[in-house]
Design an enzyme around this catalytic site. Structure first.
Site, PDB file in Angstrom:
ATOM      1  N   ASP A  77       9.838  15.768  23.875  1.00 51.35           N
ATOM      2  CA  ASP A  77      11.155  15.388  24.381  1.00 51.35           C
ATOM      3  C   ASP A  77      11.061  14.365  25.506  1.00 51.35           C
ATOM      4  O   ASP A  77      10.001  14.139  26.094  1.00 51.35           O
ATOM      5  CB  ASP A  77      11.923  16.628  24.864  1.00 51.35           C
ATOM      6  N   GLU A 137      10.408  20.239  27.392  1.00 52.93           N
ATOM      7  CA  GLU A 137       9.598  20.209  28.616  1.00 52.93           C
ATOM      8  C   GLU A 137      10.388  19.678  29.805  1.00 52.93           C
ATOM      9  O   GLU A 137      10.126  20.056  30.943  1.00 52.93           O
ATOM     10  CB  GLU A 137       8.350  19.351  28.386  1.00 52.93           C
TER      11      GLU A 137
END
Length: 367
Positions: A77, A137
């Site tokens: 991400d 994350e």
């Protein structure tokens, strides 16, 4: 009707793969397309790997019966896009070097590209490998895909050493600092501001705490040969309810970055003692650090493969999650960490290539 995942072609090498991965938008919470794409290419081109999916986290493992196992992880991400996709190739105005500019190039799809290219290429590595690509994350730690997968499938994360592909300028950053956030509350007494002597101004009372913070000198702590810079800072202040009311409460949010030689419990004790005169100290977030992870022979050979002197990681990273499992871990990946999340995020092509070469040599045993 399900949509076909974007096609990835690792055969073109990690530089081209960086461009392909970055152009798949994957802001935290929207990782499905990139996870689908990575899974598709693993299933198609990596029969030597067993692939397990947990949400939008992928774990791909060799089962060669090697004496040792290395885990290598990277998150899929990014922070939100701001007119910086698709990526573009440029010459850096300051250095003149070739760079790829755009969201995710530094944090951390160049590292993910290096990992994915090697995962497919290395059919007979010198050690067994666990490759991990995970979601969420960049947001709250309770959503973190690596943590979730470790809870759901702990048996898949046993390893002798781990590498997190966070940007490190192509050198090794050992371990990481721990991080703590606390809400420090100061009480007062409400009164009409026209009769302020009838009250006790909580914001004024908080001034003493802020002065103490401003005067605090952060320590540099050496841990296993690396120097970790600590920090204790106010990051948010709130108080007051109206323009004509003496505030009866003021909250100061504090962030403490502590060296990995301190336990989480020791960090909490330090903060509570530092603010012992406050009315409330509530710990709202806490994550332990990770020691450098450079003592093991595997790590020492990796240092030789990279060919640069390791440095400390000041920020917190998911190496802490491996350290908590008893697995020594380091950060290693292309890109300047100071450009992470910046709108002009850019990664040098040469760092992608050198990171790939060092990691390949080490994992192949060609040292």
């Amino acid at each position: 009707m399900s949509q076909e995942p974007p096609a990835l072609d690792p055969a073109l090498g990690p530089v081209s793969l960086t461009r392909q991965l970055c152009d798949i938008a994957s802001v935290s919470g929207d990782e499905r397309a990139i996870a689908d794409a990575v899974e598709a290419v693993l299933l198609e081109r990596a029969p030597h790997l067993s692939v397990v999916r947990d949400g939008d986290t992928l774990i791909a493992r060799t089962e060669l019966g090697r004496e040792r196992r290395v885990a290598i992880a990277g998150h899929l991400d990014t922070v939100p896009i701001n007119a910086n996709l698709p990526v573009r190739d440029e010459l850096d105005a300051e250095t003149g070097e070739a760079v790829i500019r755009g969201r995710g190039t530094v944090d951390m799809k160049a590292g993910v590209a290096v990992q994915l290219a090697l995962a497919i290429e290395l059919v007979e590595p010198a050690v067994d490998l666990t490759w991990i690509w995970y979601d969420h994350e960049e947001v709250s730690s309770d959503l973190n895909g690596l943590g979730r997968a470790q809870r759901n499938r702990p048996e898949l994360f046993a390893a002798d050493f781990a590498i997190l592909g966070e940007p490190s300028n192509g050198t090794i950053e050992g371990g990481c600092n721990g991080t703590l956030r606390a809400r420090v509350g100061v009480h007062g007494k409400r009164a009409h501001s026209a009769r302020s002597w009838k009250g006790v101004n909580a914001i004024h009372r908080a001034g003493a705490l802020l002065q103490r913070l401003a005067a605090y000198e952060a320590e540099t702590v050496e841990v296993d040969g690396l120097a970790y810079r600590e920090g204790l800072n106010a990051v948010r202040v709130g108080g007051g309810i109206a323009g004509n009311v003496i505030p009866d409460r003021c909250d100061v949010e504090v962030n403490y970055r502590f060296a990995p030689s301190k336990s989480a419990e020791e960090a909490v004790a330090f903060v509570r003692e530092f603010f012992s005169d406050a009315d409330e100290v509530e710990i709202v977030d806490l994550a332990p650090g990770a020691r450098p992870g450079l003592d093991a022979p595997l790590a020492q050979r990796f240092v030789r493969a990279v060919g640069q002197t390791p440095v400390a990681k000041f920020g917190w990273t998911d190496v802490s999650r491996f350290s908590a499992l008893g697995v020594p871990a380091v950060n290693f990946g292309p890109g300047d960490p100071q450009l992470a999340h910046a709108d002009d995020e850019r990664v040098p092509v040469a760092q992608i290539e050198s990171s790939y070469a060092a990691l390949r040599a080490w994992l192949s045993g060609d040292l």
